[in-house]
Design an enzyme around this catalytic site. Structure first.
Site, PDB file in Angstrom:
ATOM      1  N   TYR A   9      45.851 -21.731  23.832  1.00  0.00           N
ATOM      2  CA  TYR A   9      45.573 -20.305  23.694  1.00  0.00           C
ATOM      3  C   TYR A   9      44.160 -20.064  23.162  1.00  0.00           C
ATOM      4  O   TYR A   9      43.860 -20.351  22.008  1.00  0.00           O
ATOM      5  CB  TYR A   9      46.608 -19.625  22.796  1.00  0.00           C
ATOM      6  CG  TYR A   9      48.048 -19.782  23.259  1.00  0.00           C
ATOM      7  CD1 TYR A   9      48.346 -20.084  24.591  1.00  0.00           C
ATOM      8  CD2 TYR A   9      49.106 -19.636  22.387  1.00  0.00           C
ATOM      9  CE1 TYR A   9      49.654 -20.244  25.026  1.00  0.00           C
ATOM     10  CE2 TYR A   9      50.429 -19.784  22.812  1.00  0.00           C
ATOM     11  CZ  TYR A   9      50.691 -20.094  24.132  1.00  0.00           C
ATOM     12  OH  TYR A   9      51.986 -20.252  24.559  1.00  0.00           O
TER      13      TYR A   9
ATOM     14  N   HIS B 248      53.967 -28.668  26.284  1.00  0.00           N
ATOM     15  CA  HIS B 248      53.829 -27.341  26.894  1.00  0.00           C
ATOM     16  C   HIS B 248      54.292 -27.329  28.359  1.00  0.00           C
ATOM     17  O   HIS B 248      54.940 -26.388  28.820  1.00  0.00           O
ATOM     18  CB  HIS B 248      52.355 -26.929  26.796  1.00  0.00           C
ATOM     19  CG  HIS B 248      52.123 -25.460  26.729  1.00  0.00           C
ATOM     20  ND1 HIS B 248      51.016 -24.911  26.133  1.00  0.00           N
ATOM     21  CD2 HIS B 248      52.836 -24.404  27.189  1.00  0.00           C
ATOM     22  CE1 HIS B 248      51.065 -23.582  26.233  1.00  0.00           C
ATOM     23  NE2 HIS B 248      52.155 -23.258  26.867  1.00  0.00           N
TER      24      HIS B 248
ATOM     25  N   PRO C 210      59.651 -12.411  26.165  1.00  0.00           N
ATOM     26  CA  PRO C 210      60.942 -11.699  26.219  1.00  0.00           C
ATOM     27  C   PRO C 210      60.796 -10.223  26.551  1.00  0.00           C
ATOM     28  O   PRO C 210      61.784  -9.567  26.889  1.00  0.00           O
ATOM     29  CB  PRO C 210      61.492 -11.882  24.795  1.00  0.00           C
ATOM     30  CG  PRO C 210      60.280 -12.031  23.940  1.00  0.00           C
ATOM     31  CD  PRO C 210      59.285 -12.786  24.782  1.00  0.00           C
ATOM     32  N   LEU C 211      59.557  -9.719  26.491  1.00  0.00           N
ATOM     33  CA  LEU C 211      59.303  -8.321  26.884  1.00  0.00           C
ATOM     34  C   LEU C 211      58.729  -8.261  28.293  1.00  0.00           C
ATOM     35  O   LEU C 211      58.124  -7.257  28.687  1.00  0.00           O
ATOM     36  CB  LEU C 211      58.324  -7.674  25.889  1.00  0.00           C
ATOM     37  CG  LEU C 211      58.847  -7.576  24.452  1.00  0.00           C
ATOM     38  CD1 LEU C 211      57.740  -7.144  23.497  1.00  0.00           C
ATOM     39  CD2 LEU C 211      60.022  -6.598  24.370  1.00  0.00           C
TER      40      LEU C 211
ATOM     41  N   ARG D 232      56.208  -9.836  29.474  1.00  0.00           N
ATOM     42  CA  ARG D 232      54.748  -9.734  29.320  1.00  0.00           C
ATOM     43  C   ARG D 232      54.326  -8.277  29.134  1.00  0.00           C
ATOM     44  O   ARG D 232      53.293  -7.840  29.628  1.00  0.00           O
ATOM     45  CB  ARG D 232      54.022 -10.402  30.497  1.00  0.00           C
ATOM     46  CG  ARG D 232      54.367 -11.893  30.598  1.00  0.00           C
ATOM     47  CD  ARG D 232      53.596 -12.609  31.658  1.00  0.00           C
ATOM     48  NE  ARG D 232      53.980 -14.015  31.746  1.00  0.00           N
ATOM     49  CZ  ARG D 232      53.358 -15.010  31.134  1.00  0.00           C
ATOM     50  NH1 ARG D 232      52.325 -14.784  30.379  1.00  0.00           N
ATOM     51  NH2 ARG D 232      53.775 -16.254  31.290  1.00  0.00           N
ATOM     52  N   GLY D 233      55.176  -7.532  28.454  1.00  0.00           N
ATOM     53  CA  GLY D 233      54.864  -6.139  28.129  1.00  0.00           C
ATOM     54  C   GLY D 233      55.466  -5.149  29.107  1.00  0.00           C
ATOM     55  O   GLY D 233      55.639  -3.975  28.793  1.00  0.00           O
ATOM     56  N   PHE D 234      55.844  -5.607  30.296  1.00  0.00           N
ATOM     57  CA  PHE D 234      56.304  -4.689  31.343  1.00  0.00           C
ATOM     58  C   PHE D 234      57.578  -3.933  30.939  1.00  0.00           C
ATOM     59  O   PHE D 234      57.729  -2.739  31.205  1.00  0.00           O
ATOM     60  CB  PHE D 234      56.548  -5.467  32.647  1.00  0.00           C
ATOM     61  CG  PHE D 234      56.999  -4.595  33.771  1.00  0.00           C
ATOM     62  CD1 PHE D 234      56.106  -3.747  34.407  1.00  0.00           C
ATOM     63  CD2 PHE D 234      58.330  -4.585  34.181  1.00  0.00           C
ATOM     64  CE1 PHE D 234      56.526  -2.915  35.430  1.00  0.00           C
ATOM     65  CE2 PHE D 234      58.752  -3.758  35.200  1.00  0.00           C
ATOM     66  CZ  PHE D 234      57.850  -2.921  35.834  1.00  0.00           C
TER      67      PHE D 234
ATOM     68  N   GLY E 169      57.858  -0.402  29.123  1.00  0.00           N
ATOM     69  CA  GLY E 169      57.588   0.879  29.786  1.00  0.00           C
ATOM     70  C   GLY E 169      56.145   1.345  29.643  1.00  0.00           C
ATOM     71  O   GLY E 169      55.811   2.448  30.078  1.00  0.00           O
TER      72      GLY E 169
HETATM   73  N1  LIG Z   1      55.595 -21.846  26.608  1.00  0.00           N
HETATM   74  C1  LIG Z   1      54.894 -21.161  27.457  1.00  0.00           C
HETATM   75  O1  LIG Z   1      54.528 -21.624  28.541  1.00  0.00           O
HETATM   76  C2  LIG Z   1      54.510 -19.747  27.112  1.00  0.00           C
HETATM   77  C3  LIG Z   1      53.986 -18.882  28.092  1.00  0.00           C
HETATM   78  C4  LIG Z   1      53.662 -17.566  27.721  1.00  0.00           C
HETATM   79  C5  LIG Z   1      53.878 -17.151  26.425  1.00  0.00           C
HETATM   80  N2  LIG Z   1      54.364 -18.019  25.482  1.00  0.00           N
HETATM   81  C6  LIG Z   1      54.588 -17.606  24.076  1.00  0.00           C
HETATM   82  O2  LIG Z   1      55.459 -16.496  24.051  1.00  0.00           O
HETATM   83  C7  LIG Z   1      54.881 -15.421  23.332  1.00  0.00           C
HETATM   84  C8  LIG Z   1      55.361 -14.088  23.858  1.00  0.00           C
HETATM   85  O3  LIG Z   1      55.128 -13.960  25.241  1.00  0.00           O
HETATM   86  P1  LIG Z   1      54.051 -12.969  25.844  1.00  0.00           P
HETATM   87  O4  LIG Z   1      53.114 -12.558  24.787  1.00  0.00           O
HETATM   88  O5  LIG Z   1      53.558 -13.632  27.079  1.00  0.00           O
HETATM   89  O6  LIG Z   1      54.891 -11.743  26.389  1.00  0.00           O
HETATM   90  P2  LIG Z   1      55.826 -10.619  25.745  1.00  0.00           P
HETATM   91  O7  LIG Z   1      56.171 -10.948  24.363  1.00  0.00           O
HETATM   92  O8  LIG Z   1      56.918 -10.431  26.730  1.00  0.00           O
HETATM   93  O9  LIG Z   1      54.893  -9.325  25.835  1.00  0.00           O
HETATM   94  C9  LIG Z   1      53.660  -9.239  25.169  1.00  0.00           C
HETATM   95  C10 LIG Z   1      52.992  -7.951  25.614  1.00  0.00           C
HETATM   96  O10 LIG Z   1      53.819  -6.847  25.253  1.00  0.00           O
HETATM   97  C11 LIG Z   1      53.108  -5.937  24.449  1.00  0.00           C
HETATM   98  N3  LIG Z   1      54.049  -5.471  23.396  1.00  0.00           N
HETATM   99  C12 LIG Z   1      54.611  -6.218  22.428  1.00  0.00           C
HETATM  100  N4  LIG Z   1      55.475  -5.468  21.694  1.00  0.00           N
HETATM  101  C13 LIG Z   1      55.439  -4.229  22.229  1.00  0.00           C
HETATM  102  C14 LIG Z   1      56.103  -3.021  21.905  1.00  0.00           C
HETATM  103  N5  LIG Z   1      56.981  -2.953  20.908  1.00  0.00           N
HETATM  104  N6  LIG Z   1      55.816  -1.921  22.659  1.00  0.00           N
HETATM  105  C15 LIG Z   1      54.928  -1.972  23.673  1.00  0.00           C
HETATM  106  N7  LIG Z   1      54.282  -3.104  24.030  1.00  0.00           N
HETATM  107  C16 LIG Z   1      54.529  -4.223  23.312  1.00  0.00           C
HETATM  108  C17 LIG Z   1      51.935  -6.698  23.866  1.00  0.00           C
HETATM  109  O11 LIG Z   1      50.876  -5.809  23.651  1.00  0.00           O
HETATM  110  P3  LIG Z   1      49.615  -6.153  22.698  1.00  0.00           P
HETATM  111  O12 LIG Z   1      49.032  -7.421  23.238  1.00  0.00           O
HETATM  112  O13 LIG Z   1      48.745  -4.980  22.885  1.00  0.00           O
HETATM  113  O14 LIG Z   1      50.127  -6.288  21.326  1.00  0.00           O
HETATM  114  C18 LIG Z   1      51.644  -7.706  24.978  1.00  0.00           C
HETATM  115  O15 LIG Z   1      50.813  -7.126  25.954  1.00  0.00           O
HETATM  116  C19 LIG Z   1      53.374 -15.671  23.494  1.00  0.00           C
HETATM  117  O16 LIG Z   1      52.622 -14.990  22.511  1.00  0.00           O
HETATM  118  C20 LIG Z   1      53.311 -17.176  23.361  1.00  0.00           C
HETATM  119  O17 LIG Z   1      53.351 -17.552  21.996  1.00  0.00           O
HETATM  120  C21 LIG Z   1      54.699 -19.298  25.824  1.00  0.00           C
END
Ligand SMILES: NC(=O)c1ccc[n+]([C@@H]2O[C@H](COP(=O)([O-])OP(=O)(O)OC[C@H]3O[C@@H](n4cnc5c(N)ncnc54)[C@H](OP(=O)(O)O)[C@@H]3O)[C@@H](O)[C@H]2O)c1
Length: 333
Positions: A54, A132, A212-213, A215-217, A220
Site C-alpha cells: 500500500y 498477500h 466489505p463496503l 470499495r465504497g459502492f 450509495g
Molecule cells: N487482501 C487484499 O488483497 C486486499 C485488497 C483490497 C483491500 N484490502 C484491505 O481491506 C480494506 C478495506 O477494503 P477497501 O478499502 O478496498 O474497501 P471498502 O472498505 O469496501 O470501501 C472503502 C471505501 O469506502 C469509503 N467509505 C468507508 N466508509 C464509508 C462510509 N461509512 N460512508 C461512505 N463511504 C465510506 C471510503 O472512503 P474514504 O477513502 O473517503 O474514506 C473508501 O473509498 C483495505 O483498506 C485494505 O486494508 C485487502
C-alpha cells in the site's frame, strides 16, 4: 464495540482497513488519517490492516506514527508477496501484473519482507502476517514453512493467507496453523461464501472480509464513474464501468431502503449483513475520514431481522468482474 476472535486475540468485530489512507482511492490526507487511527482505538476498532504494497511502503510508515504510544493496544496485520521493487525478488523473469507488481512467495523473499515491514512500522513484531497473493511457482508448504520460522523467532504472532483457495488453505494449515484468511467478501462479492468461509469455520480460522463496503459502492456515495477522481483505482475495475455501475445500483437501492427503516446509513447495513454471515467473520472497512470511521464502528449496534438478511442475501450478483482480467488470475489460487 462487540469483539470477535482472531487466533487467540479478541479484536473489535469491526476492524480498520488502512490501504485507502495512502493509496488507490483519491488523495492521501495523513493528518486526518492519523486522527482516524487515534479515534479508532477509543471506539474499540483495534484490528488494523495494512500491507507493504500500500503506497509502496508509505502506509506502513504512516501507521508507525500512530503506533508509537499504543502498540500493545493494536492487533496489527500486514502482508507480503506483491512486489513492486524488483531488486528484492528472485522472480526477475515474471511479467508484471496490470497493477505493476509481481508475486513472490519464496522463503528468501518472506525473510526479507518481514524485516522491511517491521522497520517501516517501527515495531518488533506483527500480530498477523499474511501472504498477500499465493505464488503458484512456489509450493505453499515452502512459503508457509518460511512464515512459520518467523513465528518461532517472534517477529510474527500468527499467520494468514489472502485470496487463497480451499486446497491451498488445507495444505498450508497442515504445515502451520493458519489464523486468518483475508479475501474480498461483501453483498456484491460472494465468491467464497460456499467454500472458503465454511472451511474456515471448520478449521477454526477467522475469515477477514476485505472491501466489505464494495470499495465504497455499497454506501450509495458513488452513482457514476464521474464521482471518482481521475487517478482512482476503481476506474480500472470492470464493476465501476458506467454500464455495470448503473446495473449494480439496484443492490444499493435495497441497502438504502433497509437503512431508512433502521434510521441507519447504507454502509452500516452492508457491514451488519457481513457480520451476520458467521461469528468467525471480522470485516475491515477502509476509510481515511473520522465521520466514516464512526459510522462504520456503530454498525456493530445494528441488528438485521432474519427477513432483511434473507432479502439482502438474495440480491443479484454484481455486474462486472471485481478485478481487471489480469489481476483475476491472482485470486482463488
Ligand atoms: N487482501 C487484499 O488483497 C486486499 C485488497 C483490497 C483491500 N484490502 C484491505 O481491506 C480494506 C478495506 O477494503 P477497501 O478499502 O478496498 O474497501 P471498502 O472498505 O469496501 O470501501 C472503502 C471505501 O469506502 C469509503 N467509505 C468507508 N466508509 C464509508 C462510509 N461509512 N460512508 C461512505 N463511504 C465510506 C471510503 O472512503 P474514504 O477513502 O473517503 O474514506 C473508501 O473509498 C483495505 O483498506 C485494505 O486494508 C485487502
Amino acid at each position: 464495540m462487540k469483539q470477535r476472535k482472531i487466533a487467540n486475540s479478541l479484536v473489535g468485530e469491526i476492524g480498520l482497513g488502512c490501504m485507502g489512507m495512502s493509496w488507490a482511492y483519491g488523495s492521501p490526507d495523513d493528518e486526518e488519517s492519523l486522527k482516524v487511527l487515534s479515534r479508532a482505538l477509543e471506539l474499540g476498532v483495534n484490528h488494523w490492516d495494512t500491507a507493504d504494497l500500500y503506497g509502496a511502503g508509505e502506509n506502513e510508515k504512516l501507521l508507525s506514527h500512530a503506533l508509537k504510544s499504543v502498540r500493545d493496544q493494536v492487533f496489527l496485520a500486514t502482508k507480503f508477496g506483491n512486489v513492486y521493487d524488483r531488486s528484492l525478488t528472485s522472480h526477475q523473469d515474471l511479467v508484471a501484473s496490470q497493477a505493476g507488481w509481481i508475486v513472490d512467495g519464496t522463503p528468501e523473499y518472506v525473510r526479507k519482507s518481514i524485516d522491511l515491514s517491521l522497520s517501516r512500522l517501527q515495531v518488533d513484531y506483527v500480530d498477523l502476517y499474511y501472504q498477500h497473493r499465493v505464488d503458484d511457482r512456489v509450493p505453499i508448504e515452502e512459503t508457509v514453512g518460511a512464515m512459520a520460522e518467523l513465528v518461532k523467532s517472534g517477529k510474527v504472532k500468527a499467520l494468514g493467507l489472502s485470496e487463497a483457495s480451499v486446497e491451498t488453505i488445507r495444505r498450508a494449515h497442515a504445515v502451520h496453523p493458519i489464523a486468518a484468511v483475508q479475501s474480498e467478501f461483501s453483498l456484491w462479492t460472494r465468491d467464497y461464501h460456499d467454500d472458503v468461509i465454511p472451511l474456515c469455520k471448520e478449521l477454526g480460522i477467522a475469515f477477514v472480509p476485505y472491501s466489505p463496503l464494495g470499495r465504497g459502492f455499497l454506501t450509495g456515495q458513488i452513482k457514476s464513474v464521474n464521482d471518482l477522481a481521475d487517478n482512482d483505482w476503481r476506474r480500472m475495475s470492470p464493476r465501476f464501468e458506467e454500464e455495470n455501475l448503473r446495473k449494480n445500483l439496484q443492490i444499493v437501492d435495497i441497502v438504502t431502503e433497509i437503512a431508512a427503516d433502521h434510521e441507519a446509513k447504507p454502509a452500516q447495513i452492508a457491514l451488519a449483513w457481513v457480520l451476520s454471515q458467521g461469528e468467525h467473520l471480522t470485516p475491515i472497512p477502509g476509510t481515511k475520514r473520522l465521520k466514516y470511521l464512526e459510522e462504520n464502528a456503530a454498525s456493530s449496534e445494528v441488528t438485521l431481522t432474519e427477513k432483511e438478511i434473507a432479502l439482502l442475501s438474495s440480491v443479484v450478483p454484481a455486474a462486472g468482474m471485481r478485478y481487471p482480467e489480469g489481476s483475476m488470475s491472482f485470486v482463488n489460487r
